[in-house]
Every structure is written in structure tokens, then in C-alpha cells.
Design a protein around this motif. Structure first.
Motif, mmCIF file in Angstrom:
data_model
loop_
_atom_site.group_PDB
_atom_site.id
_atom_site.type_symbol
_atom_site.label_atom_id
_atom_site.label_comp_id
_atom_site.label_asym_id
_atom_site.label_seq_id
_atom_site.Cartn_x
_atom_site.Cartn_y
_atom_site.Cartn_z
ATOM 1 N N TYR A 14 10.880 44.646 54.956
ATOM 2 C CA TYR A 14 9.664 45.188 54.332
ATOM 3 C C TYR A 14 9.600 44.888 52.834
ATOM 4 O O TYR A 14 8.534 44.985 52.228
ATOM 5 C CB TYR A 14 9.543 46.682 54.596
ATOM 6 C CG TYR A 14 9.080 46.967 56.008
ATOM 7 C CD1 TYR A 14 7.735 46.832 56.348
ATOM 8 C CD2 TYR A 14 9.972 47.339 57.002
ATOM 9 C CE1 TYR A 14 7.295 47.080 57.639
ATOM 10 C CE2 TYR A 14 9.546 47.586 58.298
ATOM 11 C CZ TYR A 14 8.209 47.451 58.611
ATOM 12 O OH TYR A 14 7.766 47.690 59.886
ATOM 13 N N CYS A 15 10.741 44.575 52.231
ATOM 14 C CA CYS A 15 10.727 44.006 50.881
ATOM 15 C C CYS A 15 11.431 42.665 51.006
ATOM 16 O O CYS A 15 12.652 42.610 51.162
ATOM 17 C CB CYS A 15 11.460 44.904 49.884
ATOM 18 S SG CYS A 15 11.568 44.131 48.252
ATOM 19 N N SER A 45 1.690 43.331 53.139
ATOM 20 C CA SER A 45 2.459 43.666 54.334
ATOM 21 C C SER A 45 2.835 42.385 55.066
ATOM 22 O O SER A 45 1.969 41.542 55.330
ATOM 23 C CB SER A 45 1.606 44.552 55.245
ATOM 24 O OG SER A 45 2.073 44.454 56.566
ATOM 25 N N SER A 88 -1.239 46.250 51.881
ATOM 26 C CA SER A 88 -0.968 47.451 52.697
ATOM 27 C C SER A 88 -1.911 48.583 52.316
ATOM 28 O O SER A 88 -2.154 48.809 51.131
ATOM 29 C CB SER A 88 0.452 47.943 52.448
ATOM 30 O OG SER A 88 1.337 47.091 53.080
ATOM 31 N N THR A 113 8.673 49.083 46.973
ATOM 32 C CA THR A 113 7.822 48.077 47.624
ATOM 33 C C THR A 113 7.933 48.184 49.145
ATOM 34 O O THR A 113 6.922 48.173 49.852
ATOM 35 C CB THR A 113 8.245 46.661 47.164
ATOM 36 O OG1 THR A 113 8.253 46.635 45.745
ATOM 37 C CG2 THR A 113 7.293 45.602 47.699
ATOM 38 N N ASN A 167 5.060 49.587 52.479
ATOM 39 C CA ASN A 167 4.611 48.773 53.612
ATOM 40 C C ASN A 167 4.921 49.372 54.974
ATOM 41 O O ASN A 167 4.686 48.733 55.988
ATOM 42 C CB ASN A 167 5.264 47.385 53.534
ATOM 43 C CG ASN A 167 4.698 46.554 52.409
ATOM 44 O OD1 ASN A 167 3.494 46.567 52.179
ATOM 45 N ND2 ASN A 167 5.553 45.839 51.708
#
Ligand code: AMP
Ligand code: MG
Length: 321
Positions: free
Chosen positions: A107-108, A255, A262, A283, A287
Motif C-alpha cells: 500500500y506504500c 491507490s 484514494s 501513505t 489507501n
């Protein structure tokens, strides 16, 4: 009685020292594409100037590494050449970025550069536009972090179309470097705000540095005030960088699932002693669902998080509960 006597002496010394400390402030406009404020208590203007030299030289050094929008930055050169013997500073930061991608389950992802660049170009264009869905889908095929390898001081990107963007972690990463360098030089009561990334050493007057988190519907209002002492408070916000088309706002946190900005939150703020992790997590959490976020956060002792939704609902976790 003896104990009381010594306590009184210590208190007198403390107030004596603080009498001689004055507040100083300055701003920097040339680094990390944001306004950076620096405030603190110092014994003299020459001590403040000494601290400023450390702050500015560190900002300059790391901006020259991370700024992919400057083709002479080290990261831009790596993106271009794909194989590069990098500085130990970039090597360590890349190593952290890879670890952060794994810990946040993607997700990051610092390897999302090809997708993020399409949104950046769309936003920075004279007439902002929406990137083509097909172009985003093609770019998304080149975002696998396993295509980034670090061996003996050399970084190697094995996918010709992959590019790195460290915007999600750069400021938090630099916060840690600043904290180390400033504390080593004896500075113990200061606050640096890099456009929503706050790093505090000490606790101002003992009550902490007050940091406001912006309200979702009013840029001049504060939804939450957080007191920050000896830690970082790092916010990812949909209001930080965006453009508007037909009344809809398109911001800069993308995203990897939808390849669109997002829409779950207007901000996610993370309070944690490690700035790089606070930044990566702000971050990543932006998301994902709160449930997934809390599962990931269980790895981080002492961390605090505040999520604010577009409807103004506030959810808290850990040290910010
Ligand atoms: P932050 O403000 O710390 O949340 O970082 C946002 C910046 O990170 C953006 O301006 C992009 O440069 C980059 N970015 C956007 N989306 C992502 C993502 N999903 N993973 C990693 N970096 C991203
Ligand atoms: Mg971040």
C-alpha cells in the motif's frame, strides 16, 4: 528534606537555563517542494544559526537525492540509467523503501513511479486533465518492488519501464536524519514542519508543540489539535496537492488497487518515534480500510493514528486514542 533541597536546586537551574533561551524561527522555500518551518528555543542567535546550518545543509543534501522532478537528482539518474552505484544515503533509503513496501503489503510502494508520474503530469499540466485509464493500466504492470535490487552499493532496476518515486517516505526519512544530527549537536527543543510532516525534539515549554490537523471541509479550520513531544506527527492529506475537474478534486495519493486517488479519507496522521515509518504508514493507511490498517499497525509499538473521513468522522488508534 535533603531530597527536596536537591529537587529545588534542579528546578532553579532549569528555570535559570530557560530564562536564557529564546524562541527563534525561520522558513525554507527551496526544498521538498513545500514550505518548511523551523522553530525552537536556543541560547543565542549564533546557536540558532548553527542549528540552521545543519537543517539547511541536510535538506539540500537529501533534496538533491530524492527530487525526481530534477533530472540531476540521484534518484532521477537511477530511474534513467536503471543500474547505478549509489550513495550510501540513497542505498539506505531504498533499502527502507523496500522494507516499507513489504510491511505495508504494497500500500506504500516506492516502485509505483510510472503510475504516479502519469497523475503528476496531469496535475502539473497548464490545463489539468485525467490520465487515460489504459495508460494507467499499462504503467501498473511495471510496479513490482522485486524488480528493484540492492547489491554491494549498487541499485539495479530490472524492469526498463519501472521508475521509483520516494515522495511517500522522503520527508519522514529526512526527519530522522535531522533529529540525529541536531541532537548530536546538543539541540534539544525544536520543531520542524515540512508541509504536514512534523518532527519535534523536546516539548516546547513542557506542554508539547501543538500541531493542528486540517478539517476536511474548511482549509482554515482545525479538526484535531495534537500535542507533540520528542516524536513525529506525519499527515497524508487529500488537500495537500490536488487539481479540480468539473468540481471534483483529484489529489496526489494513488491507490495501487484502483490506480486513482484514494477516496477513503481526507487525512491520515501517524504519530511515531521513527519518522520514516510514520511517513510510509501515513501513505499506506490512506489507501486501505481501517480494519486492514489496524492489522498492519499491530507491528508498531507505541504508534498513534488519526483517520478523518470526507464526512468528518474521526477514528483513532493507539497513542492517539
Ligand atoms: P505522502 O504525502 O507522504 O502520503 O506521499 C505522497 C506522495 O507519494 C505522492 O506525491 C507521490 O509522490 C507518492 N505516492 C503516491 N501514491 C503512492 C503510493 N500508493 N505508494 C507510494 N508512494 C505514493
Ligand atoms: Mg507518507
Amino acid at each position: 528534606m535533603r531530597k527536596l533541597f536537591f529537587t529545588l536546586i534542579i528546578l532553579c537551574c532549569l528555570s535559570f537555563t530557560s530564562c536564557y533561551e529564546q524562541k527563534y524561527s525561520t522558513h525554507y522555500f527551496d526544498y521538498f517542494d513545500t514550505v518548511i518551518s523551523f522553530d525552537g528555543y536556543f541560547a543565542s542567535s549564533s546557536e540558532f544559526n548553527r542549528a540552521c546550518e545543519i537543517v539547511e545543509s541536510t535538506l539540500k543534501e537529501y533534496d538533491a537525492i530524492f527530487d525526481i522532478h530534477d533530472e540531476s537528482s540521484e534518484l532521477a539518474i537511477l530511474n534513467e540509467e536503471k543500474t547505478l552505484a549509489v550513495s550510501s544515503a540513497l542505498f539506505d533509503a531504498l533499502n527502507f523503501g523496500i522494507k516499507a513496501e513489504k510491511a505495508t503489503e504494497g500500500y506504500c510502494n516506492i516502485a509505483l513511479g510510472s503510475v504516479v508520474t502519469l497523475w503528476h503530469e496531469a496535475r502539473m499540466s497548464k490545463e489539468p486533465y485525467l490520465p487515460e485509464i489504459e495508460a494507467l493500466a499499462v504503467a501498473a504492470k511495471h510496479t513490482d518492488i522485486n524488480s528493484v535490487q540492492l547489491i554491494n552499493g549498487t541499485a539495479n532496476i530490472t524492469d526498463e519501464n519501472l521508475s521509483l518515486d520516494m515522495g511517500a517516505i522522503a520527508k519522514g526519512y529526512v526527519s530522522d536524519i535531522l533529529r540525529d544530527r541536531l541532537t548530536q549537536e546538543g539541540f534539544d527543543n525544536l520543531y520542524i514542519n515540512m508541509g504536514g510532516n512534523v518532527m519535534a525534539i523536546g516539548s516546547k515549554d513542557g506542554n508539547g508543540w501543538a500541531v493542528g490537523i486540517q478539517s476536511p471541509d474548511n482549509e482554515y479550520a482545525i479538526a484535531e489539535a495534537v500535542s507533540v513531544s520528542d516524536t513525529n506527527l506525519i499527515t497524508s492529506g487529500s488537500y495537500q496537492r490536488y487539481f479540480e475537474i468539473n468540481g471534483k478534486k483529484y489529489h496526489h495519493i494513488i491507490s495501487s488497487d484502483t490506480l486513482q486517488p484514494s477516496e477513503l479519507y481526507t487525512s491520515v496522521s501517524v504519530m511515531y518515534e521513527n519518522g520514516a515509518w510514520a511517513d510510509a504508514l501515513s501513505t499506506a493507511l490512506f489507501n486501505m480500510s481501517i480494519e486492514d490498517g489496524e492489522r498492519i499497525l499491530a507491528q508498531f509499538d507505541g504508534i498513534g493514528v488519526i483517520w478523518i473521513t470526507p464526512e468528518g468522522e474521526i477514528h483513532r488508534y493507539g497513542a492517539l486514542k
